[in-house]
Motif scaffolding. Sequence first.
Motif, PDB file in Angstrom:
ATOM      1  N   LEU A 316       0.824  -1.226   0.000  1.00  0.00           N
ATOM      2  CA  LEU A 316       0.000   0.000   0.000  1.00  0.00           C
ATOM      3  C   LEU A 316       0.846   1.258   0.000  1.00  0.00           C
ATOM      4  O   LEU A 316       0.437   2.286  -0.529  1.00  0.00           O
ATOM      5  CB  LEU A 316      -0.968   0.003   1.191  1.00  0.00           C
ATOM      6  CG  LEU A 316      -2.065  -1.057   1.162  1.00  0.00           C
ATOM      7  CD1 LEU A 316      -2.978  -0.920   2.383  1.00  0.00           C
ATOM      8  CD2 LEU A 316      -2.898  -0.966  -0.114  1.00  0.00           C
ATOM      9  N   LYS A 317       2.034   1.175   0.614  1.00  0.00           N
ATOM     10  CA  LYS A 317       2.841   2.403   0.662  1.00  0.00           C
ATOM     11  C   LYS A 317       3.345   2.819  -0.722  1.00  0.00           C
ATOM     12  O   LYS A 317       3.806   3.941  -0.901  1.00  0.00           O
ATOM     13  CB  LYS A 317       3.961   2.294   1.693  1.00  0.00           C
ATOM     14  CG  LYS A 317       5.087   1.418   1.332  1.00  0.00           C
ATOM     15  CD  LYS A 317       6.159   1.542   2.406  1.00  0.00           C
ATOM     16  CE  LYS A 317       7.375   0.770   1.983  1.00  0.00           C
ATOM     17  NZ  LYS A 317       7.975  -0.039   3.003  1.00  0.00           N
ATOM     18  N   GLU A 318       3.227   1.924  -1.678  1.00  0.00           N
ATOM     19  CA  GLU A 318       3.603   2.267  -3.053  1.00  0.00           C
ATOM     20  C   GLU A 318       2.547   3.128  -3.747  1.00  0.00           C
ATOM     21  O   GLU A 318       2.792   3.697  -4.805  1.00  0.00           O
ATOM     22  CB  GLU A 318       3.803   0.988  -3.882  1.00  0.00           C
ATOM     23  CG  GLU A 318       4.945   0.102  -3.411  1.00  0.00           C
ATOM     24  CD  GLU A 318       6.281   0.815  -3.458  1.00  0.00           C
ATOM     25  OE1 GLU A 318       6.455   1.695  -4.322  1.00  0.00           O
ATOM     26  OE2 GLU A 318       7.144   0.507  -2.616  1.00  0.00           O
ATOM     27  N   ILE A 319       1.351   3.171  -3.170  1.00  0.00           N
ATOM     28  CA  ILE A 319       0.273   3.947  -3.804  1.00  0.00           C
ATOM     29  C   ILE A 319       0.327   5.371  -3.267  1.00  0.00           C
ATOM     30  O   ILE A 319       0.280   5.571  -2.049  1.00  0.00           O
ATOM     31  CB  ILE A 319      -1.108   3.310  -3.501  1.00  0.00           C
ATOM     32  CG1 ILE A 319      -1.111   1.828  -3.897  1.00  0.00           C
ATOM     33  CG2 ILE A 319      -2.222   4.083  -4.201  1.00  0.00           C
ATOM     34  CD1 ILE A 319      -2.359   1.065  -3.476  1.00  0.00           C
ATOM     35  N   PRO A 320       0.417   6.365  -4.133  1.00  0.00           N
ATOM     36  CA  PRO A 320       0.466   7.745  -3.638  1.00  0.00           C
ATOM     37  C   PRO A 320      -0.772   8.041  -2.792  1.00  0.00           C
ATOM     38  O   PRO A 320      -1.883   7.641  -3.139  1.00  0.00           O
ATOM     39  CB  PRO A 320       0.461   8.587  -4.921  1.00  0.00           C
ATOM     40  CG  PRO A 320       0.937   7.675  -5.994  1.00  0.00           C
ATOM     41  CD  PRO A 320       0.488   6.298  -5.604  1.00  0.00           C
TER      42      PRO A 320
END
Length: 450
Positions: A316-320
């Motif tokens: 999830l941290k890859e999604i802005p």
Amino acid sequence: MKAKKLTRRQVIAATSAGVFGTMLGFPFRSFGINSKIQQKKLAINGGEKIHTGSWPGWPYWDQSAEQGILEMFRSGRWWRGNGEHVAEFEKRYAELMGAKRCLATASGTTALITALQVLGVDAGDEVLVSPYTFIATYNVIFSHKALPVFVDSDPETFLIDPKKIEGRITDRTVAIVPVHIYGLPVDMDSVNNVAKKHNLRVIEDACQAWLAEYRGKRTGTLGDLGCFSFQNSKHLAAGEGGAILGNDDFIMDRCHAYHNCGRPYGSMKRAPGNPHNGMNYRMQQSQALILMSQMNRIEKDNDVRLANALYLDKKLKEIPGIVPYKPAEGATRAVYHLYPFRYIKEEFNNVPKDKFLQALSAEGIPCSGGYGKQNKDGLIEEVLSSRGYMRLYSESRLKRWREENQLPGNDQLCDQAVTFYQSMLLGTRADMDDIVNAITRIYENRASLV
Ligand SMILES: Cc1ncc(COP(=O)(O)O)c(C=O)c1O
């Protein structure tokens, strides 16, 4: 083949275009990329939803417990006064948690009331408390006619901000109630250091934190007393139920007496004609039997929740605009009563959080917006303006309380928080991929939500 490094935006774009797997030489499915993610239309706008299956239900039951419950039922020995099961549960729970003593109670609320009572919280006192919590955490302070003083939250950790505790202490402050909300451990060294310096008691609200760890020790064993809930939604559930953990026999004997109508216990002596103050907050036998059957699974379940939560964090941290929670200093194991992250709407074309939640639910991913700004809710004003509170606290103290009740960190947290239910974390890796894919898809199609 060495994978070419992509920027975060390229990853998202590639993921949604369905080419990421092939670019890195992986089969498409190895990233759990659901082909439905390629659809442009969100489920909320009439597209096909991403998660079509069910989610694990809650609570579960263990058939092996049924015979014992039936026997207890037929014996008529239903209360702790004439049965062995509550005491057996106390012994097992204390061992599991690494505490000297456990007292089982009717609920988490009654555990907290008992702990505050025995540690001396009285009418006119002030108690420092986390604002990002379930209503019971501060209701129990009101039940002692004490004043809850909210310490701001750190939006990154979802927890009390230890740097802000000391500034809220007054000459009436007697205790701190840090809350390990969602099973995320508070920085207890910082809390305990302030408490020691100012001679305050520490009552951990661990009602959502069974087997969470801080510097390798279980939450609920780090303050003067730790309180737990076993209500139906909890990882260790019995419909209702609670417990207090403690290492001090003097204090635990008094907890036992208070929860049992004031009957003296252990080291306590009662002079003739001088009964002790107390309530009936006893756990019943059926609750203890259900809890012991649940204890067979909790460690394994927590391992599954943790593995899935760490997987979600990574993806999830890859999604802005999606920010997983940051562990507090010293936290070594979270147990995720809910899985929390923050939604930064500015990265999603200013789509309001409520709309994001609706879009996510439509994709088949149940979610919620976490706790509201409870330091501002009507219940508190109602109590503060009551006859009793206006007698106990000066006008100038209540005026200052209202002026100081500004919690920008907590406001930000309440505006941004999003959570998933703990039982969802017992799902499969494919279920977790559906969560990631649904959020990615909403991000990619954010313009259609404005
Ligand atoms: C943080 C917190 N504190 C206190 C309580 C009160 O526990 P109970 O519902 O068992 O009375 C709960 C229960 O949901 C809780 O989540």
